[in-house]
Design a protein around this motif. Sequence first.
Motif, PDB file in Angstrom:
ATOM      1  N   LEU A   1      62.311  -5.629 -22.344  1.00 61.26           N
ATOM      2  CA  LEU A   1      61.117  -4.981 -22.409  1.00 61.26           C
ATOM      3  C   LEU A   1      60.004  -6.242 -22.776  1.00 61.26           C
ATOM      4  O   LEU A   1      58.754  -6.216 -22.049  1.00 61.26           O
ATOM      5  CB  LEU A   1      60.985  -3.899 -23.423  1.00 61.26           C
ATOM      6  N   GLY A   2      60.440  -7.080 -23.444  1.00 58.23           N
ATOM      7  CA  GLY A   2      59.575  -8.028 -23.982  1.00 58.23           C
ATOM      8  C   GLY A   2      59.329  -8.992 -22.736  1.00 58.23           C
ATOM      9  O   GLY A   2      58.046  -9.353 -22.379  1.00 58.23           O
ATOM     10  N   THR A   3      60.167  -9.226 -21.782  1.00 55.56           N
ATOM     11  CA  THR A   3      59.966  -9.996 -20.832  1.00 55.56           C
ATOM     12  C   THR A   3      59.151  -9.539 -19.927  1.00 55.56           C
ATOM     13  O   THR A   3      58.268 -10.173 -19.123  1.00 55.56           O
ATOM     14  CB  THR A   3      61.296 -10.411 -20.108  1.00 55.56           C
ATOM     15  N   VAL A   4      59.399  -8.407 -19.495  1.00 53.34           N
ATOM     16  CA  VAL A   4      58.726  -7.391 -18.624  1.00 53.34           C
ATOM     17  C   VAL A   4      57.164  -7.153 -18.989  1.00 53.34           C
ATOM     18  O   VAL A   4      56.291  -7.504 -17.924  1.00 53.34           O
ATOM     19  CB  VAL A   4      59.161  -6.068 -18.424  1.00 53.34           C
ATOM     20  N   LYS A   5      57.015  -7.192 -20.207  1.00 55.30           N
ATOM     21  CA  LYS A   5      55.552  -6.909 -20.891  1.00 55.30           C
ATOM     22  C   LYS A   5      54.839  -8.410 -20.356  1.00 55.30           C
ATOM     23  O   LYS A   5      53.484  -8.351 -20.185  1.00 55.30           O
ATOM     24  CB  LYS A   5      55.566  -6.465 -22.154  1.00 55.30           C
ATOM     25  N   VAL A   6      55.473  -9.483 -20.762  1.00 53.97           N
ATOM     26  CA  VAL A   6      54.745 -10.872 -20.646  1.00 53.97           C
ATOM     27  C   VAL A   6      54.621 -11.008 -19.098  1.00 53.97           C
ATOM     28  O   VAL A   6      53.484 -11.481 -18.749  1.00 53.97           O
ATOM     29  CB  VAL A   6      55.815 -11.784 -20.934  1.00 53.97           C
ATOM     30  N   VAL A   7      55.421 -10.649 -18.413  1.00 52.53           N
ATOM     31  CA  VAL A   7      55.367 -10.669 -16.752  1.00 52.53           C
ATOM     32  C   VAL A   7      53.970 -10.147 -16.325  1.00 52.53           C
ATOM     33  O   VAL A   7      53.092 -10.640 -15.488  1.00 52.53           O
ATOM     34  CB  VAL A   7      56.527 -10.610 -16.057  1.00 52.53           C
ATOM     35  N   ILE A   8      53.774  -8.574 -16.629  1.00 56.66           N
ATOM     36  CA  ILE A   8      52.946  -7.899 -16.455  1.00 56.66           C
ATOM     37  C   ILE A   8      51.433  -8.372 -16.906  1.00 56.66           C
ATOM     38  O   ILE A   8      50.353  -8.358 -16.375  1.00 56.66           O
ATOM     39  CB  ILE A   8      53.230  -6.403 -16.798  1.00 56.66           C
ATOM     40  N   ALA A   9      51.748  -8.518 -18.077  1.00 61.18           N
ATOM     41  CA  ALA A   9      50.371  -9.462 -18.726  1.00 61.18           C
ATOM     42  C   ALA A   9      49.575 -10.384 -18.027  1.00 61.18           C
ATOM     43  O   ALA A   9      48.680 -10.560 -17.675  1.00 61.18           O
ATOM     44  CB  ALA A   9      50.816  -9.713 -20.287  1.00 61.18           C
TER      45      ALA A   9
ATOM     46  N   LEU B   1      73.375  -1.748 -22.310  1.00 60.70           N
ATOM     47  CA  LEU B   1      72.061  -1.249 -22.078  1.00 60.70           C
ATOM     48  C   LEU B   1      71.218  -1.429 -23.329  1.00 60.70           C
ATOM     49  O   LEU B   1      70.164  -1.768 -23.222  1.00 60.70           O
ATOM     50  CB  LEU B   1      72.124   0.214 -21.873  1.00 60.70           C
ATOM     51  N   THR B   2      71.941  -1.257 -24.576  1.00 61.02           N
ATOM     52  CA  THR B   2      70.994  -1.208 -25.657  1.00 61.02           C
ATOM     53  C   THR B   2      70.898  -2.562 -26.313  1.00 61.02           C
ATOM     54  O   THR B   2      69.762  -2.929 -26.995  1.00 61.02           O
ATOM     55  CB  THR B   2      71.874  -0.179 -26.809  1.00 61.02           C
TER      56      THR B   2
ATOM     57  N   VAL C   1      54.998   0.462 -19.255  1.00 62.66           N
ATOM     58  CA  VAL C   1      56.528   0.052 -19.317  1.00 62.66           C
ATOM     59  C   VAL C   1      57.355   1.155 -19.628  1.00 62.66           C
ATOM     60  O   VAL C   1      58.500   1.113 -19.313  1.00 62.66           O
ATOM     61  CB  VAL C   1      56.616  -1.438 -19.855  1.00 62.66           C
ATOM     62  N   ARG C   2      57.124   1.695 -20.861  1.00 66.58           N
ATOM     63  CA  ARG C   2      57.949   2.562 -21.574  1.00 66.58           C
ATOM     64  C   ARG C   2      58.020   3.850 -20.680  1.00 66.58           C
ATOM     65  O   ARG C   2      59.205   4.581 -20.702  1.00 66.58           O
ATOM     66  CB  ARG C   2      57.567   2.672 -23.089  1.00 66.58           C
ATOM     67  N   THR C   3      56.937   4.437 -20.046  1.00 69.83           N
ATOM     68  CA  THR C   3      56.979   5.558 -19.123  1.00 69.83           C
ATOM     69  C   THR C   3      58.063   5.092 -18.174  1.00 69.83           C
ATOM     70  O   THR C   3      58.526   6.263 -17.720  1.00 69.83           O
ATOM     71  CB  THR C   3      55.658   5.870 -18.844  1.00 69.83           C
TER      72      THR C   3
ATOM     73  N   GLU D   1      71.393  -8.696 -13.261  1.00 74.04           N
ATOM     74  CA  GLU D   1      70.637  -7.360 -12.660  1.00 74.04           C
ATOM     75  C   GLU D   1      69.275  -7.314 -13.265  1.00 74.04           C
ATOM     76  O   GLU D   1      68.518  -6.914 -12.402  1.00 74.04           O
ATOM     77  CB  GLU D   1      71.351  -6.427 -13.105  1.00 74.04           C
ATOM     78  N   SER D   2      68.871  -7.652 -14.266  1.00 70.80           N
ATOM     79  CA  SER D   2      67.537  -7.631 -14.916  1.00 70.80           C
ATOM     80  C   SER D   2      66.422  -8.377 -14.019  1.00 70.80           C
ATOM     81  O   SER D   2      65.294  -8.009 -13.844  1.00 70.80           O
ATOM     82  CB  SER D   2      67.344  -7.817 -16.247  1.00 70.80           C
ATOM     83  N   ALA D   3      66.711  -9.585 -13.525  1.00 75.30           N
ATOM     84  CA  ALA D   3      65.898 -10.609 -12.874  1.00 75.30           C
ATOM     85  C   ALA D   3      65.318  -9.720 -11.681  1.00 75.30           C
ATOM     86  O   ALA D   3      64.071  -9.989 -11.148  1.00 75.30           O
ATOM     87  CB  ALA D   3      66.699 -11.732 -12.303  1.00 75.30           C
ATOM     88  N   GLY D   4      66.239  -8.889 -11.050  1.00 77.24           N
ATOM     89  CA  GLY D   4      65.885  -8.168  -9.661  1.00 77.24           C
ATOM     90  C   GLY D   4      64.747  -7.333 -10.016  1.00 77.24           C
ATOM     91  O   GLY D   4      63.716  -7.259  -9.242  1.00 77.24           O
TER      92      GLY D   4
END
Length: 201
Positions: free
Chosen positions: A134-142, A126-127, A165-167, A68-71
């Motif tokens: 979060l780490g993966t998303v930040k790398v992708v955005i960076a 979730l936890t 990302v956190r917001t 699901e996260s991949a989406g």
Amino acid sequence: MAEVNGGPEDPISSRSRIIAAAVRLTCAHGWSKVTMGRLAAEAGVSRQTVYNAVGSREDLAEAMVLTESAGFVFSIVEGFDAHPDDLLAGIRAALERTLEIAQDNALLRAIVSATHGADTELLPLLTTHAESLLGTVKVVIADRVDRYGLDLEPDRVAAVIDVVVRTALSHVMQPSATPRETADEITWIVSRVLGRTLTSS
């Protein structure tokens, strides 16, 4: 139970179908009601195929979350790639796409409902993987932001990405406006920080 069409099946196809079936059952009945036997029947495979394809119930939970996260990751990439010459437009598009997916994601809604006592067994889904996601998303955005040639120190860029990302995640978990409105608000904040103006609609 015989395999589909009575013969062996591609392991990747079986795994995808099993994970999709697990998501359907979780959304419809709660994670606590998802057993390997019930999952096998829902996916149309044998119990042994379920174990071979996804391993234990804990492994299945991880596979569901990662799938699901991949989406969400793809939506971020698509948002930036749609605006290669306008960073703020890319940020806004990535945010809006992600928030729209979250709004329509049945599994995410089921997990969020678990935080209010509906099915506490969903909480680990979730936890446990939150930080890695979060780490993966930040790398992708960076990686995407780096293509815009920001005149800003790397640690400052990382700080802005972390805040965004956190917001965005807080709005995923507890929306306070429409995806478009939220994306506009967060993008406006970023524009003030970066001293940039949105040049495309």
